[in-house]
Scaffold this active site. Structure first.
Site, PDB file in Angstrom:
ATOM      1  N   PHE A   1      -1.870  -0.479  -9.871  1.00  0.00           N
ATOM      2  CA  PHE A   1      -2.547  -1.595  -9.215  1.00  0.00           C
ATOM      3  C   PHE A   1      -3.866  -2.008  -9.858  1.00  0.00           C
ATOM      4  O   PHE A   1      -4.490  -2.957  -9.419  1.00  0.00           O
ATOM      5  CB  PHE A   1      -2.727  -1.356  -7.710  1.00  0.00           C
ATOM      6  CG  PHE A   1      -3.412  -0.056  -7.348  1.00  0.00           C
ATOM      7  CD1 PHE A   1      -4.775   0.083  -7.499  1.00  0.00           C
ATOM      8  CD2 PHE A   1      -2.678   0.998  -6.836  1.00  0.00           C
ATOM      9  CE1 PHE A   1      -5.402   1.262  -7.155  1.00  0.00           C
ATOM     10  CE2 PHE A   1      -3.300   2.190  -6.485  1.00  0.00           C
ATOM     11  CZ  PHE A   1      -4.663   2.323  -6.643  1.00  0.00           C
TER      12      PHE A   1
ATOM     13  N   ARG B   1     -17.011   1.363  -1.169  1.00  0.00           N
ATOM     14  CA  ARG B   1     -16.062   0.835  -0.203  1.00  0.00           C
ATOM     15  C   ARG B   1     -16.580  -0.539   0.191  1.00  0.00           C
ATOM     16  O   ARG B   1     -17.685  -0.670   0.678  1.00  0.00           O
ATOM     17  CB  ARG B   1     -16.002   1.756   1.020  1.00  0.00           C
ATOM     18  CG  ARG B   1     -14.902   1.378   2.002  1.00  0.00           C
ATOM     19  CD  ARG B   1     -14.942   2.250   3.242  1.00  0.00           C
ATOM     20  NE  ARG B   1     -14.708   3.659   2.970  1.00  0.00           N
ATOM     21  CZ  ARG B   1     -13.523   4.191   2.691  1.00  0.00           C
ATOM     22  NH1 ARG B   1     -12.464   3.430   2.630  1.00  0.00           N
ATOM     23  NH2 ARG B   1     -13.407   5.474   2.462  1.00  0.00           N
TER      24      ARG B   1
ATOM     25  N   LYS C   1       0.873  -1.173   0.000  1.00  0.00           N
ATOM     26  CA  LYS C   1       0.000   0.000   0.000  1.00  0.00           C
ATOM     27  C   LYS C   1       0.911   1.225   0.000  1.00  0.00           C
ATOM     28  O   LYS C   1       1.444   1.619   1.035  1.00  0.00           O
ATOM     29  CB  LYS C   1      -0.903   0.003   1.237  1.00  0.00           C
ATOM     30  CG  LYS C   1      -1.860   1.162   1.247  1.00  0.00           C
ATOM     31  CD  LYS C   1      -2.762   1.098   2.469  1.00  0.00           C
ATOM     32  CE  LYS C   1      -3.898   2.082   2.368  1.00  0.00           C
ATOM     33  NZ  LYS C   1      -3.456   3.451   2.206  1.00  0.00           N
TER      34      LYS C   1
ATOM     35  N   LYS D   1      -7.591  -2.969   3.595  1.00  0.00           N
ATOM     36  CA  LYS D   1      -6.288  -2.396   3.917  1.00  0.00           C
ATOM     37  C   LYS D   1      -5.849  -2.884   5.287  1.00  0.00           C
ATOM     38  O   LYS D   1      -6.668  -3.051   6.193  1.00  0.00           O
ATOM     39  CB  LYS D   1      -6.320  -0.874   3.839  1.00  0.00           C
ATOM     40  CG  LYS D   1      -7.370  -0.208   4.668  1.00  0.00           C
ATOM     41  CD  LYS D   1      -7.479   1.263   4.326  1.00  0.00           C
ATOM     42  CE  LYS D   1      -8.703   1.867   4.989  1.00  0.00           C
ATOM     43  NZ  LYS D   1      -8.970   3.228   4.635  1.00  0.00           N
TER      44      LYS D   1
ATOM     45  N   ARG E   1      -7.869  11.059  -6.401  1.00  0.00           N
ATOM     46  CA  ARG E   1      -8.815  10.261  -5.616  1.00  0.00           C
ATOM     47  C   ARG E   1     -10.170  10.947  -5.551  1.00  0.00           C
ATOM     48  O   ARG E   1     -11.208  10.324  -5.557  1.00  0.00           O
ATOM     49  CB  ARG E   1      -8.207  10.092  -4.219  1.00  0.00           C
ATOM     50  CG  ARG E   1      -9.127   9.950  -3.059  1.00  0.00           C
ATOM     51  CD  ARG E   1      -9.203   8.494  -2.641  1.00  0.00           C
ATOM     52  NE  ARG E   1      -9.801   8.333  -1.345  1.00  0.00           N
ATOM     53  CZ  ARG E   1     -11.086   8.461  -1.070  1.00  0.00           C
ATOM     54  NH1 ARG E   1     -11.928   8.789  -2.021  1.00  0.00           N
ATOM     55  NH2 ARG E   1     -11.532   8.264   0.148  1.00  0.00           N
TER      56      ARG E   1
ATOM     57  N   GLU F   1      -0.543   4.506  -7.731  1.00  0.00           N
ATOM     58  CA  GLU F   1      -0.201   5.489  -6.711  1.00  0.00           C
ATOM     59  C   GLU F   1       1.082   6.203  -7.164  1.00  0.00           C
ATOM     60  O   GLU F   1       2.048   5.550  -7.573  1.00  0.00           O
ATOM     61  CB  GLU F   1       0.012   4.747  -5.381  1.00  0.00           C
ATOM     62  CG  GLU F   1       0.075   5.622  -4.170  1.00  0.00           C
ATOM     63  CD  GLU F   1      -1.302   5.952  -3.555  1.00  0.00           C
ATOM     64  OE1 GLU F   1      -2.361   5.561  -4.110  1.00  0.00           O
ATOM     65  OE2 GLU F   1      -1.286   6.626  -2.513  1.00  0.00           O
TER      66      GLU F   1
HETATM   67  P1  ATP Z   1      -9.953   5.949   1.754  1.00  0.00           P
HETATM   68  O1  ATP Z   1     -10.129   4.537   2.195  1.00  0.00           O
HETATM   69  O2  ATP Z   1     -11.106   6.820   2.086  1.00  0.00           O
HETATM   70  O3  ATP Z   1      -9.475   6.020   0.347  1.00  0.00           O
HETATM   71  P2  ATP Z   1      -7.469   7.038   2.268  1.00  0.00           P
HETATM   72  O4  ATP Z   1      -7.561   7.957   1.107  1.00  0.00           O
HETATM   73  O5  ATP Z   1      -6.768   7.499   3.484  1.00  0.00           O
HETATM   74  O6  ATP Z   1      -8.856   6.545   2.681  1.00  0.00           O
HETATM   75  P3  ATP Z   1      -6.843   4.404   2.534  1.00  0.00           P
HETATM   76  O7  ATP Z   1      -8.187   3.974   2.889  1.00  0.00           O
HETATM   77  O8  ATP Z   1      -5.879   4.463   3.656  1.00  0.00           O
HETATM   78  O9  ATP Z   1      -6.809   5.749   1.762  1.00  0.00           O
HETATM   79  O10 ATP Z   1      -6.382   3.392   1.433  1.00  0.00           O
HETATM   80  C1  ATP Z   1      -6.903   3.334   0.150  1.00  0.00           C
HETATM   81  C2  ATP Z   1      -5.920   4.056  -0.739  1.00  0.00           C
HETATM   82  O11 ATP Z   1      -4.667   3.364  -0.757  1.00  0.00           O
HETATM   83  C3  ATP Z   1      -6.296   4.074  -2.190  1.00  0.00           C
HETATM   84  O12 ATP Z   1      -7.202   5.100  -2.437  1.00  0.00           O
HETATM   85  C4  ATP Z   1      -4.966   4.288  -2.893  1.00  0.00           C
HETATM   86  O13 ATP Z   1      -4.709   5.669  -2.997  1.00  0.00           O
HETATM   87  C5  ATP Z   1      -3.954   3.729  -1.928  1.00  0.00           C
HETATM   88  N1  ATP Z   1      -3.213   2.569  -2.426  1.00  0.00           N
HETATM   89  C6  ATP Z   1      -1.870   2.413  -2.363  1.00  0.00           C
HETATM   90  N2  ATP Z   1      -1.485   1.239  -2.851  1.00  0.00           N
HETATM   91  C7  ATP Z   1      -2.594   0.592  -3.260  1.00  0.00           C
HETATM   92  C8  ATP Z   1      -2.830  -0.675  -3.864  1.00  0.00           C
HETATM   93  N3  ATP Z   1      -1.844  -1.515  -4.120  1.00  0.00           N
HETATM   94  N4  ATP Z   1      -4.119  -0.997  -4.133  1.00  0.00           N
HETATM   95  C9  ATP Z   1      -5.126  -0.146  -3.856  1.00  0.00           C
HETATM   96  N5  ATP Z   1      -4.962   1.065  -3.288  1.00  0.00           N
HETATM   97  C10 ATP Z   1      -3.711   1.441  -2.988  1.00  0.00           C
END
Ligand code: ATP
Length: 604
Positions: free
Chosen positions: A357, A434, A267, A440, A287, A317
């Site tokens: 991804f 979601r 991630k 995650k 996003r 990303e």
């Molecule tokens: P949200 O869940 O509301 O998107 P956030 O923006 O803080 O919250 P997280 O929930 O922590 O993000 O995690 C989802 C985000 O992780 C994705 O929107 C993407 O930007 C990021 N990400 C990084 N690596 C990956 C991956 N391998 N697959 C999917 N998402 C990834």
């Protein structure tokens, strides 16, 4: 039905606005919208949808904003009411609301004087089309004389508006309409008006998720019916609403929730990017579906050069990297890049890599309904992978220990954790949702390393790019006095000046050996091994568990050592011999202290 064919009186809209302002109940809001949509001809329903949100286009189109300041609105109100700017301003100050000021002044307007001025009194009810096209003209007018023209155009609308209409027009141009109508509520109302069954709602939502433009969806629905939405495909250039992840805190729970097997990916901690390619034309959406194309000329080039498909939509990303070592840099650096005004300097100072991804579309095929494994395979086949543009690090596993190990590797590499993805046949791309298909797994703590450590260089990695011909990073170790061995803690490539770098080969020349030194404990294979002798002072973001580094191996957790995350070189410590380096016990103490600080921070 509407009084004007193919159009709608603006009054119909403002009557509903007024009622919407009086309620916060979703069912009441839906009923009001149903009333409005029933009256709205298909030709203008898109405009009605946008105006209701106080805009003219979906944000991602990056169209010019209305951009009318208070001063100019005051001039336009003055023009339309016959009151001086001073009077308008006084009323504005008294009420604290320019929309209300316009309403009151319109209702008191010096009708007689105006009638005398214009000769005859023309009452021309405003329509949605006139309001929309005039506002659009206001937004798009630029260049010399544009200010006066904007005031004149707005003044003209206010001139023909009723008092109530004037209030809402002013709020729209101020960007303060804020009716609080959620997109979901509009979709409910559209489903009631245009869908024959309850099934219409998910069809509308899916169409919206695929194009992120509710006005467009409403218009298509009103003109062509629900069947047209069913066959709507993704379109290159229109962002798809992103799929989001749920969260869990253990590999076992993750496996239980996903059917026993997952694709686990790093991630990355950067900015999500949905990259659209059509021949040479590239769009990049964030996003939140903002158009961020212009912020990333480098990513545009990667997409142009390394996506082999002629048309594609991919997701990844964007992460800042160290150009010489290819190591990931913290999220804050990307934010620093964003703050820079000169994009080309920013690009050089903060180079980025993209870790892909997902694949949503390629050369005429919509992949959103296909399972992840098919999407990933296709993604791999259409990308010419390079250091700067490649697929996210991933494993497929059904083993919780492997997930944990991969998670530690991700953290240590500068990632936030992992995203575990369900692998079954129904694991489609759930646009705009979601769900449990993506989970995650992040650390629930974050702590800073308080102190520097002194570590011994035991090996090195060749540099690339600017660092070709010297070392790109050094493998650093802490001292274990019981075993009299040096155990690795990090690979440091940051913090060196160009001068430091140049001197590295000369400095280590006499220490090079062709095998790992017997007093060095390392799982990592360095390009060059050294006799442990030179000590450097290092600071990092924090100490983490690591599946690669051997410091304090197996004592905090089976199968894991301790590592320093985001290490930076501070200076050489010629005053220290290798046995004076920080010990593995000291590093373990620092780690435990960090954990205690985190626990304390969690306490109420
Ligand atoms: P949200 O869940 O509301 O998107 P956030 O923006 O803080 O919250 P997280 O929930 O922590 O993000 O995690 C989802 C985000 O992780 C994705 O929107 C993407 O930007 C990021 N990400 C990084 N690596 C990956 C991956 N391998 N697959 C999917 N998402 C990834």
């Amino acid at each position: 039905m509407s009084a004007v064919k193919g159009d709608l009186e603006f009054k119909a809209l403002t009557d509903i606005f007024e009622k919407l302002e009086l309620t916060t109940k979703r069912t009441e809001m839906t009923a009001l919208l149903v009333q409005l949509f029933r009256k709205t001809p298909a030709e203008v329903i898109d405009k009605v949808v946008y105006l209701m949100q106080g805009k003219l286009y979906p944000d991602w189109m990056g169209m010019p904003e209305l951009g009318i300041g208070e001063r100019l609105i005051i001039r336009a109100i003055s023009m339309a009411t016959g009151f001086s700017d001073g009077v308008v301003e006084k009323e504005f100050k008294r009420l604290g609301d320019l929309g209300k000021a316009a309403e009151i002044l319109k209702s008191k307007k010096r009708q007689a004087a105006l009638t005398a001025f214009f000769g005859i009194q023309v009452v021309k009810p405003l329509t949605v089309t006139r309001v929309y096209t005039t506002l659009d003209k206001i937004a798009k007018t630029t260049g010399p004389g544009s200010i006066d023209l904007k005031v004149k155009l707005l003044g003209g609308l206010l001139q023909d508006a009723t008092a109530k209409e004037a209030k809402y027009l002013v709020r729209i141009v101020e960007g303060r309409l804020r009716l609080g109508v959620a997109e979901a509520t509009m979709m409910d109302a559209l489903a009631i008006v245009y869908g024959k069954t309850k099934l219409a709602r998910p069809v509308i939502e899916r169409a919206y998720n695929l194009c992120s433009d509710l006005g467009y969806v409403a218009r298509l629905l009103a003109e062509k019916g629900i069947e047209a939405l069913k066959t709507m495909a993704v379109t290159v250039g229109r962002p798809i609403r992103p799929m989001l992840a749920e969260r869990l805190s253990s590999p076992r729970e993750i496996l239980m929730k996903t059917g026993g097997k997952v694709l686990a990916e790093f991630k990355y901690d950067g900015e999500r990017a949905q990259i659209h390619k059509k021949g040479d034309k590239i769009w990049i959406f964030s996003r939140r579906l903002e158009n961020i194309t212009h912020q990333y000329p480098d990513v545009q080039d990667y997409a142009r050069n390394y996506i082999k498909a002629n048309e594609a939509i991919v997701e990844g990303e964007i992460v800042c990297i160290d150009p010489d070592t290819g190591e990931l840099r913290p999220f804050q650096e990307l934010m620093r890049r964003r703050r820079k005004h000169d994009i080309h300097t920013a690009m050089k100072e903060y180079p980025v890599s993209v870790f892909l991804f997902d694949l949503l579309y390629a050369d005429g095929v919509d992949y959103t309904q296909k399972p992840i494994i098919e999407r990933r395979e296709k993604l791999k086949s259409i990308i010419d992978e390079t250091d700067r543009f490649r697929l996210a690090e991933a494993i497929i596993t059904d083993n919780p220990d492997e997930i944990e190990e991969f998670f530690l590797k991700a953290i240590e590499s500068g990632c936030e954790g992992i995203v575990a993805k369900a692998l079954h046949q129904n694991a489609i791309y759930q646009a705009g949702a979601r769900g449990w298909l993506w989970i995650k797994y992040k650390r629930d703590y974050k702590s800073e390393m308080m102190d520097t450590v002194d570590l011994v260089a035991v090996g090195a990695f060749y540099g690339r790019g600017r660092r070709a011909g010297t070392y790109g990073a050094l493998l650093m170790a802490a001292y274990d006095p019981e075993a009299d061995v040096f155990r690795t803690v990090c690979k440091v490539g940051s913090g060196f000046t160009d001068e430091d770098l140049e001197k590295l080969p000369e400095m280590f020349k006499d220490l090079i050996i062709d095998h790992k030194h017997p007093r060095v404990d390392s799982k990592m294979e360095a390009d060059v091994w050294f006799v442990p002798q030179i000590v450097a002072e290092i600071i990092g973001a924090e100490i983490t568990l690591s599946p690669i580094h051997t410091c304090y191996w197996g004592k905090m957790k089976p199968g894991a050592g301790l590592a320093i995350r985001f290490p930076r070189f501070i200076r050489w410590r010629p005053d220290k011999g290798p046995e004076d380096a920080t010990t593995v016990h000291e590093i373990a103490e620092m780690y435990k202290k960090q954990l205690r600080r985190v626990e304390e921070a969690k306490m109420p």
